[in-house]
Design an enzyme around this catalytic site. Sequence first.
Site, mmCIF file in Angstrom:
data_model
loop_
_atom_site.group_PDB
_atom_site.id
_atom_site.type_symbol
_atom_site.label_atom_id
_atom_site.label_comp_id
_atom_site.label_asym_id
_atom_site.label_seq_id
_atom_site.Cartn_x
_atom_site.Cartn_y
_atom_site.Cartn_z
ATOM 1 N N CYS A 172 6.906 -7.458 -4.967
ATOM 2 C CA CYS A 172 6.914 -7.654 -3.509
ATOM 3 C C CYS A 172 8.247 -8.195 -3.007
ATOM 4 O O CYS A 172 8.575 -8.016 -1.845
ATOM 5 C CB CYS A 172 5.772 -8.555 -3.093
ATOM 6 N N GLU A 200 -0.816 -12.844 0.735
ATOM 7 C CA GLU A 200 0.535 -12.620 0.216
ATOM 8 C C GLU A 200 0.750 -11.114 0.250
ATOM 9 O O GLU A 200 0.193 -10.383 -0.573
ATOM 10 C CB GLU A 200 0.655 -13.143 -1.219
HETATM 11 P P1 NAP Z 1 -3.702 -3.143 -2.739
HETATM 12 O O1 NAP Z 1 -3.967 -1.701 -2.838
HETATM 13 O O2 NAP Z 1 -3.728 -3.768 -1.394
HETATM 14 O O3 NAP Z 1 -4.770 -3.843 -3.705
HETATM 15 C C1 NAP Z 1 -4.804 -5.226 -3.896
HETATM 16 C C2 NAP Z 1 -6.220 -5.631 -4.239
HETATM 17 O O4 NAP Z 1 -7.075 -5.439 -3.107
HETATM 18 C C3 NAP Z 1 -6.834 -4.812 -5.372
HETATM 19 O O5 NAP Z 1 -7.627 -5.648 -6.166
HETATM 20 C C4 NAP Z 1 -7.692 -3.819 -4.611
HETATM 21 O O6 NAP Z 1 -8.734 -3.276 -5.387
HETATM 22 C C5 NAP Z 1 -8.224 -4.698 -3.507
HETATM 23 N N1 NAP Z 1 -8.762 -3.969 -2.361
HETATM 24 C C6 NAP Z 1 -8.526 -2.691 -1.977
HETATM 25 N N2 NAP Z 1 -9.228 -2.401 -0.862
HETATM 26 C C7 NAP Z 1 -9.922 -3.519 -0.519
HETATM 27 C C8 NAP Z 1 -10.807 -3.857 0.548
HETATM 28 N N3 NAP Z 1 -11.120 -2.981 1.505
HETATM 29 N N4 NAP Z 1 -11.341 -5.115 0.589
HETATM 30 C C9 NAP Z 1 -11.004 -6.030 -0.351
HETATM 31 N N5 NAP Z 1 -10.181 -5.752 -1.392
HETATM 32 C C10 NAP Z 1 -9.627 -4.519 -1.475
HETATM 33 O O7 NAP Z 1 -2.283 -3.558 -3.373
HETATM 34 P P2 NAP Z 1 -1.633 -3.098 -4.758
HETATM 35 O O8 NAP Z 1 -1.225 -1.687 -4.611
HETATM 36 O O9 NAP Z 1 -2.477 -3.495 -5.918
HETATM 37 O O10 NAP Z 1 -0.346 -4.057 -4.768
HETATM 38 C C11 NAP Z 1 0.816 -3.745 -4.083
HETATM 39 C C12 NAP Z 1 1.009 -4.544 -2.803
HETATM 40 O O11 NAP Z 1 0.909 -5.953 -3.038
HETATM 41 C C13 NAP Z 1 2.378 -4.361 -2.224
HETATM 42 O O12 NAP Z 1 2.260 -4.147 -0.846
HETATM 43 C C14 NAP Z 1 3.080 -5.687 -2.492
HETATM 44 O O13 NAP Z 1 4.117 -6.032 -1.670
HETATM 45 C C15 NAP Z 1 1.975 -6.635 -2.335
HETATM 46 N N6 NAP Z 1 2.310 -7.913 -2.992
HETATM 47 C C16 NAP Z 1 2.609 -9.042 -2.306
HETATM 48 C C17 NAP Z 1 2.923 -10.226 -2.970
HETATM 49 C C18 NAP Z 1 3.228 -11.496 -2.259
HETATM 50 O O14 NAP Z 1 3.122 -12.522 -2.910
HETATM 51 N N7 NAP Z 1 3.585 -11.483 -0.997
HETATM 52 C C19 NAP Z 1 2.931 -10.275 -4.342
HETATM 53 C C20 NAP Z 1 2.633 -9.131 -5.004
HETATM 54 C C21 NAP Z 1 2.312 -7.955 -4.312
HETATM 55 P P3 NAP Z 1 -8.572 -1.819 -6.085
HETATM 56 O O15 NAP Z 1 -7.453 -1.946 -7.035
HETATM 57 O O16 NAP Z 1 -9.884 -1.637 -6.719
HETATM 58 O O17 NAP Z 1 -8.288 -0.864 -4.963
#
Ligand code: NAP
Length: 474
Positions: free
Chosen positions: A283, A249
């Site tokens: 998002c 997502e």
């Molecule tokens: P993010 O930086 O991608 O982090 C999401 C999760 O992934 C966190 O738990 C993060 O851990 C972890 N992560 C980071 N690097 C990783 C790796 N190399 N391998 C595995 N996991 C890893 O996203 P965010 O800033 O928290 O959230 C914002 C994004 O989410 C936006 O782009 C938004 O659009 C998207 N989103 C999409 C939806 C949907 O349903 N389509 C819903 C909500 C949000 P750490 O925090 O420890 O880095």
Amino acid sequence: MPMKKTCFIGGEWVPATAHAPLFSPCTGQEIAQISQADSSLVEKAIAAAHEATAVMRRLPAYQRAFLLEKISILMNERLEEAARIIAIEAGKPIKTARGEVIRTIQTYKFAAEEAKRLHGETVPLDAAIGGEGRLAYTVREPLGVIGAITPFHFPMNLVAHKVGPALAAGNTVVLKPASQTPLSALFLAELAEQAGVPAGALNVITGSGASVGDKIVSDPRVRAVTFTGSPNVGLDIRNRAGMKRVTLELGSNSAVIVDRNVQLNEVIPRCVFGAFAYSGQVCISVQRIYVDKEIYRDFVEHFVEQTRALRGGDSLSEEADYSAMINPRETERVLEWIHEALLQGARLECGGQIVDRMLQPTVLTGVPADAKVSCQEVFGPVVLINPVESVRHGITLVNDSRYGLQAGVYTNNLSLALEAVEELRVGGVMVNDIPTFRVDHMPYGGVKESGLGREGVKYAIEEMTELKLVAIKR
Ligand code: NAP
């Protein structure tokens, strides 16, 4: 001294050897010390989850339903505490945080209900030559260990969208919450323990995405990874996951089209809400608004007036409509994108300043399509409003995107609405509403770079189960 938080593994609270401070987005003050799991702790969590699969796959549906119902009841009893946790660690205004907890309670309730509806279908094998004389049916079986990786901005409900369906289907979970929002996930672990969820069925490990996340994605005992977060990390997970099921997502630059004949007094407040709820860190936040040229000036004038009326403040203040973004680095990034759009010829209608750590809700007009605030995901309190010749013109602009999560179209013209439904390349079309509309049992997910697979409890369960065919020869 801020409290030290531990991981939850195999039904026990297990500290890591290292801890890291967690800071409040609003005040910058330290609020807790969070365990930073190393690879041995992640191994322990995966092993516990793997062992618990034997218990969970045999748990009858009514017991899985009971456990999820209990979590929902316990959360309802502690609703206010849950909302404060979200407000403090995510900087989400308390009014909005309460709304998230109310949705989370419902998500677990939906999961409890779906646990009782996990069934297959009969298959008329005799429709094929040589298939006669057999009774055939399908059953849905749990996959086993589900790796759940979640983002910061809906730290309770997006966790519920993974844990709820996983347990409903008889799976076990290793959950890695976002580093900024571990407290909401640990709060859930407390409720799960109290509800009597079997040891090892839910494990919560905190620590860096790169190390904890990497181990979850690469371990062969984890049968599926369900990830919500940014497109880059999602794509990286997809590339490393091998034969695992993967649900992604991801992001979006969601848009809404406004036709000339609509009731602006209803449409504008809804669009303001969609653009600036939780400072646009959603998002399906409204990022692009395409308004019919005949009503464009009127729309912009009232939209700006209502945006200016929004109140900023600490996330625990009942008055606050918006607070600080998740961290100063993100706030600066969004400000840079605003400045880039202005240099490319956009006009600033309001906002565009950081006051007391908070980026003001910002409205831009005349934004070129190649400005980052238009073609990339802003994930901040910025919206652009551009005029269009017609709904059809709007559809072309909405589709001119790498993303395709949800889109909205306001019109009283039924045939135009149906044309939009057909032509929009997105996972969900909201007619006479904003793309931000979501309730928790509807199928939800994107096309193009917005992701793979669907959430919404029933649909997530499909992604988290294996279909088995049984054919019995008489
Ligand atoms: P993010 O930086 O991608 O982090 C999401 C999760 O992934 C966190 O738990 C993060 O851990 C972890 N992560 C980071 N690097 C990783 C790796 N190399 N391998 C595995 N996991 C890893 O996203 P965010 O800033 O928290 O959230 C914002 C994004 O989410 C936006 O782009 C938004 O659009 C998207 N989103 C999409 C939806 C949907 O349903 N389509 C819903 C909500 C949000 P750490 O925090 O420890 O880095």
